[in-house]
Motif scaffolding. Structure first.
Motif, PDB file in Angstrom:
ATOM      1  N   GLY A 158       0.792  -1.223   0.000  1.00  0.00           N
ATOM      2  CA  GLY A 158       0.000   0.000   0.000  1.00  0.00           C
ATOM      3  C   GLY A 158       0.823   1.270   0.000  1.00  0.00           C
ATOM      4  O   GLY A 158       0.269   2.365   0.076  1.00  0.00           O
ATOM      5  N   PHE A 159       2.145   1.146  -0.106  1.00  0.00           N
ATOM      6  CA  PHE A 159       3.010   2.319  -0.152  1.00  0.00           C
ATOM      7  C   PHE A 159       3.152   2.820  -1.581  1.00  0.00           C
ATOM      8  O   PHE A 159       3.127   2.025  -2.533  1.00  0.00           O
ATOM      9  CB  PHE A 159       4.400   1.994   0.412  1.00  0.00           C
ATOM     10  N   VAL A 160       3.315   4.129  -1.737  1.00  0.00           N
ATOM     11  CA  VAL A 160       3.547   4.722  -3.052  1.00  0.00           C
ATOM     12  C   VAL A 160       4.973   4.388  -3.463  1.00  0.00           C
ATOM     13  O   VAL A 160       5.898   4.530  -2.668  1.00  0.00           O
ATOM     14  CB  VAL A 160       3.310   6.248  -3.016  1.00  0.00           C
ATOM     15  N   THR A 161       5.151   3.952  -4.695  1.00  0.00           N
ATOM     16  CA  THR A 161       6.472   3.506  -5.133  1.00  0.00           C
ATOM     17  C   THR A 161       7.421   4.640  -5.513  1.00  0.00           C
ATOM     18  O   THR A 161       8.605   4.417  -5.664  1.00  0.00           O
ATOM     19  CB  THR A 161       6.352   2.545  -6.330  1.00  0.00           C
ATOM     20  N   SER A 162       6.898   5.867  -5.655  1.00  0.00           N
ATOM     21  CA  SER A 162       7.763   6.959  -6.115  1.00  0.00           C
ATOM     22  C   SER A 162       7.664   8.221  -5.257  1.00  0.00           C
ATOM     23  O   SER A 162       7.729   9.324  -5.773  1.00  0.00           O
ATOM     24  CB  SER A 162       7.435   7.296  -7.565  1.00  0.00           C
TER      25      SER A 162
END
Length: 131
Positions: free
Chosen positions: A91-95
């Protein structure tokens, strides 16, 4: 309404990434056919939510599309920090951090909105001055 639809789409993509355990991306639509990612200036044409298991930030097949949002109402303006936002299986943003500024023709005062997505995937919405 636009901010609510966009935030719902982003939350849905995050939930699907966690549920499926793979990368799920949301990108601006490149055209009315709603099957290719566009540029950072094309969010008003709609957006695509798709499975991105191969991590290439592209819609490889219409089978990968899990939700599509059509073009926004005429007069809506969206300024975004990128054309794509992706969530990993946690669920974390990759960028990193991502932001949208949303306004409409005739907007006055403090009625524009800034939607921010932190690297942890959490959303926040704030009022800002119309430009």
């Amino acid at each position: 309404t636009v901010v609510n639809n966009l935030s719902a789409g982003l939350n849905y993509a995050r939930m699907e990434a966690v549920k499926r355990g793979i990368k799920v991306s949301v990108c601006s639509a490149s055209n009315a056919s709603l099957n290719n990612c566009g540029s950072a200036t094309q969010w008003t044409q709609g957006w695509l939510i798709f499975l991105d298991a191969d991590n290439n930030d592209q819609v490889n097949s219409t089978l990968n599309l899990i939700r599509v949002n059509e073009a926004l109402p005429s007069g809506t303006q969206v300024t975004a920090s990128s054309n794509i936002i992706s969530y990993d299986g946690s669920g974390f943003v990759t960028s990193g951090t991502f932001s949208f500024t949303i306004t409409a023709t005739g907007c006055k005062g403090n009625n524009a909105r800034v939607l921010t997505v932190t690297s942890s995937g959490r959303l926040s919405i704030a009022k800002t001055v119309c430009t």
